[in-house]
Design a protein around this motif. Sequence first.
Motif, PDB file in Angstrom:
ATOM      1  N   THR A   1       0.831  -1.206   0.000  1.00  0.00           N
ATOM      2  CA  THR A   1       0.000   0.000   0.000  1.00  0.00           C
ATOM      3  C   THR A   1       0.867   1.259   0.000  1.00  0.00           C
ATOM      4  OG1 THR A   1      -1.765  -1.180   1.173  1.00  0.00           O
ATOM      5  CG2 THR A   1      -1.823   1.223   1.243  1.00  0.00           C
ATOM      6  N   ILE A   2       1.879   1.284   0.858  1.00  0.00           N
ATOM      7  CA  ILE A   2       2.760   2.445   0.949  1.00  0.00           C
ATOM      8  C   ILE A   2       3.529   2.632  -0.350  1.00  0.00           C
ATOM      9  CG2 ILE A   2       4.796   3.361   2.135  1.00  0.00           C
ATOM     10  CD1 ILE A   2       3.703   1.942   4.699  1.00  0.00           C
ATOM     11  N   GLU A   3       3.989   1.533  -0.939  1.00  0.00           N
ATOM     12  CA  GLU A   3       4.720   1.617  -2.207  1.00  0.00           C
ATOM     13  C   GLU A   3       3.816   2.167  -3.316  1.00  0.00           C
ATOM     14  OE1 GLU A   3       6.996  -1.353  -5.407  1.00  0.00           O
ATOM     15  OE2 GLU A   3       6.388  -2.095  -3.435  1.00  0.00           O
ATOM     16  N   TYR A   4       2.577   1.675  -3.372  1.00  0.00           N
ATOM     17  CA  TYR A   4       1.636   2.120  -4.398  1.00  0.00           C
ATOM     18  C   TYR A   4       1.312   3.601  -4.233  1.00  0.00           C
ATOM     19  CZ  TYR A   4      -2.470   1.873  -7.489  1.00  0.00           C
ATOM     20  OH  TYR A   4      -3.377   2.069  -8.506  1.00  0.00           O
ATOM     21  N   ALA A   5       1.272   4.071  -2.979  1.00  0.00           N
ATOM     22  CA  ALA A   5       0.927   5.471  -2.708  1.00  0.00           C
ATOM     23  C   ALA A   5       2.050   6.430  -3.088  1.00  0.00           C
ATOM     24  CB  ALA A   5       0.576   5.646  -1.235  1.00  0.00           C
ATOM     25  N   ARG A   6       3.263   5.897  -3.302  1.00  0.00           N
ATOM     26  CA  ARG A   6       4.429   6.695  -3.716  1.00  0.00           C
ATOM     27  C   ARG A   6       4.668   7.885  -2.782  1.00  0.00           C
ATOM     28  NH1 ARG A   6       6.355   5.145  -8.556  1.00  0.00           N
ATOM     29  NH2 ARG A   6       5.008   3.892  -9.909  1.00  0.00           N
ATOM     30  N   LEU A   7       4.660   7.601  -1.490  1.00  0.00           N
ATOM     31  CA  LEU A   7       4.899   8.638  -0.497  1.00  0.00           C
ATOM     32  C   LEU A   7       6.368   8.659  -0.090  1.00  0.00           C
ATOM     33  CD1 LEU A   7       1.727   7.914   1.617  1.00  0.00           C
ATOM     34  CD2 LEU A   7       2.183  10.060   0.431  1.00  0.00           C
ATOM     35  N   SER A   8       6.825   9.823   0.327  1.00  0.00           N
ATOM     36  CA  SER A   8       8.201   9.925   0.787  1.00  0.00           C
ATOM     37  C   SER A   8       8.364   9.244   2.146  1.00  0.00           C
ATOM     38  CB  SER A   8       8.619  11.393   0.884  1.00  0.00           C
ATOM     39  OG  SER A   8       7.806  12.077   1.819  1.00  0.00           O
ATOM     40  N   ASP A   9       9.575   8.835   2.457  1.00  0.00           N
ATOM     41  CA  ASP A   9       9.923   8.197   3.724  1.00  0.00           C
ATOM     42  C   ASP A   9       9.008   7.003   4.030  1.00  0.00           C
ATOM     43  OD1 ASP A   9      11.259   7.696   6.034  1.00  0.00           O
ATOM     44  OD2 ASP A   9      10.933   9.665   6.933  1.00  0.00           O
ATOM     45  N   PRO A  10       8.964   6.020   3.133  1.00  0.00           N
ATOM     46  CA  PRO A  10       8.080   4.868   3.339  1.00  0.00           C
ATOM     47  C   PRO A  10       8.403   4.070   4.597  1.00  0.00           C
ATOM     48  CG  PRO A  10       9.604   4.467   1.522  1.00  0.00           C
ATOM     49  CD  PRO A  10       9.726   5.917   1.872  1.00  0.00           C
ATOM     50  N   ASP A  11       9.678   4.018   4.980  1.00  0.00           N
ATOM     51  CA  ASP A  11      10.033   3.260   6.184  1.00  0.00           C
ATOM     52  C   ASP A  11       9.417   3.887   7.432  1.00  0.00           C
ATOM     53  OD1 ASP A  11      11.478   1.456   4.704  1.00  0.00           O
ATOM     54  OD2 ASP A  11      13.408   2.431   5.040  1.00  0.00           O
ATOM     55  N   ARG A  12       9.386   5.217   7.477  1.00  0.00           N
ATOM     56  CA  ARG A  12       8.754   5.886   8.624  1.00  0.00           C
ATOM     57  C   ARG A  12       7.264   5.561   8.670  1.00  0.00           C
ATOM     58  NH1 ARG A  12       8.143  12.457   9.736  1.00  0.00           N
ATOM     59  NH2 ARG A  12       7.251  12.250  11.855  1.00  0.00           N
ATOM     60  N   LEU A  13       6.617   5.585   7.527  1.00  0.00           N
ATOM     61  CA  LEU A  13       5.184   5.281   7.504  1.00  0.00           C
ATOM     62  C   LEU A  13       4.912   3.847   7.934  1.00  0.00           C
ATOM     63  CD1 LEU A  13       4.105   7.103   4.234  1.00  0.00           C
ATOM     64  CD2 LEU A  13       3.403   7.674   6.569  1.00  0.00           C
ATOM     65  N   LEU A  14       5.737   2.916   7.472  1.00  0.00           N
ATOM     66  CA  LEU A  14       5.555   1.526   7.884  1.00  0.00           C
ATOM     67  C   LEU A  14       5.728   1.393   9.393  1.00  0.00           C
ATOM     68  CD1 LEU A  14       5.060  -1.422   7.098  1.00  0.00           C
ATOM     69  CD2 LEU A  14       7.537  -1.650   6.751  1.00  0.00           C
ATOM     70  N   HIS A  15       6.700   2.104   9.941  1.00  0.00           N
ATOM     71  CA  HIS A  15       6.935   2.067  11.387  1.00  0.00           C
ATOM     72  C   HIS A  15       5.741   2.642  12.152  1.00  0.00           C
ATOM     73  CE1 HIS A  15       9.415   2.039  15.044  1.00  0.00           C
ATOM     74  NE2 HIS A  15       8.854   3.207  15.321  1.00  0.00           N
ATOM     75  N   LEU A  16       5.140   3.709  11.624  1.00  0.00           N
ATOM     76  CA  LEU A  16       3.983   4.307  12.292  1.00  0.00           C
ATOM     77  C   LEU A  16       2.756   3.410  12.200  1.00  0.00           C
ATOM     78  CD1 LEU A  16       4.271   8.056  11.210  1.00  0.00           C
ATOM     79  CD2 LEU A  16       4.989   6.995  13.363  1.00  0.00           C
ATOM     80  N   MET A  17       2.649   2.663  11.121  1.00  0.00           N
ATOM     81  CA  MET A  17       1.490   1.792  10.938  1.00  0.00           C
ATOM     82  C   MET A  17       1.642   0.451  11.657  1.00  0.00           C
ATOM     83  SD  MET A  17      -0.819   3.396   9.263  1.00  0.00           S
ATOM     84  CE  MET A  17      -1.879   1.973   9.006  1.00  0.00           C
TER      85      MET A  17
END
Length: 437
Positions: free
Chosen positions: A82-98
Amino acid sequence: MNRICLCLPTNRACAATLTAIHAEAAYAAEHFGADVQLLVLDSSDAHTRAEHARVMAGLRRVAGVTVHHLDESEQRTFLRRTIEYARLSDPDRLLHLMLPPAVSYGACTNRAFLLAAALGCASLHRRDSDSAYQLHAGQPVFPVHHELPHLGRPALEATATVTRTDLAPELLHRPVSLAGASFIGELSVDIGEIRRLDEGVHHDVVSLWAPGDWPEDRKRDLVEESFTGAGTAPFTADRATLTVVDPMRVDMCNVAFDRAVYERIPLPPATDTIGSDYFLLHLVHGAGLPGILHNRHIENFHTPERRTDTGFPAYQRRFVKFLLSMLYFHHVYDRMAAEGAGLLDERHQVRAEAVTAFLRESTALDRAENIWRLDRVDTAYRKLGGRYATFADQLAVDRGRLLNKAQSDIEDCAHLVEAWPALVGAAAALGLGDGRP
């Protein structure tokens, strides 16, 4: 057919709860014709997950009920895609928050929100693994009975079927955005031992979640009411009120949100912080969105792990972090309440940018009030002695880290709110990605 997500996040053995929530799913399908996506997010150990899988495999098949049992590995795979598809910056931070390594009441529900979007659900209905349904005349009292009929519909349509309407006429055209009730039984926060040991210390500690400038009489009322839910009286007959729901009257083990709420704003993903998952209740209230407040309260109980040698300090840390978080959350809640209808766009949906601004604004607050809170907790716990004094010793070592984390938790929340529309859109576009709808 109305597709809903009935969700149970868990990190503990809860076979009886799984069986019970499946029965609620069946009730929703059979009595309301709902298409129920029963979602179990399982963060427990391998042995417990295997037992959960065995229990769920043995449940009777019900038309209209689809079961999804996802361990953390499967959840992580879904999030990465999902994060990869969304093409958001700092994907590792988002994964950590989720999906953080520590306990996060907000993050587990945020994962449920994204999965509900992936499954195409119109609403999410959350339960907890340390709770059970009441019985009346030998039958379970399912909250979904009041949650399903009106979510997402104009409030005016609900006036004919609820017991009471306590809603200003100008709000009747707005959609019903939540339905909820509370609990009966044990306190929602496991601090009953403090009250048994010393009622004065209990008052001092619990009052710390109030704003620092509240007068003593108002703090005293808050302490009396805090964490008690709906008391102990059992269910006898249905009552439902159409209103702007007071967040103090709803517990997150017994709540449902319309997708227009959770697809706009996530919960704060703070780790080791009780109460962080109540944010949307305050948002809905501040924005003046209608809700259904009913009395199908869930029975709450405490698992013994919180009182073990390892569980006790971990739980007390979550409680202290909750107290520190309130410096920021009270500010945001007050700003949302003052903004009122200004939080909504022309479709009566929450403007995420307003919420983000309030969160970021709060991070500039003076920490003096939180330093005072830590001083009061230290004094109170040392007065109790024993393992409370031992915890106070560790708290003294961790003061700086806790103060920093309370602030950075809010910064993380603002970051996630900004990323949320793209994440929800990606989840809806991808689905679960495993052949399931």
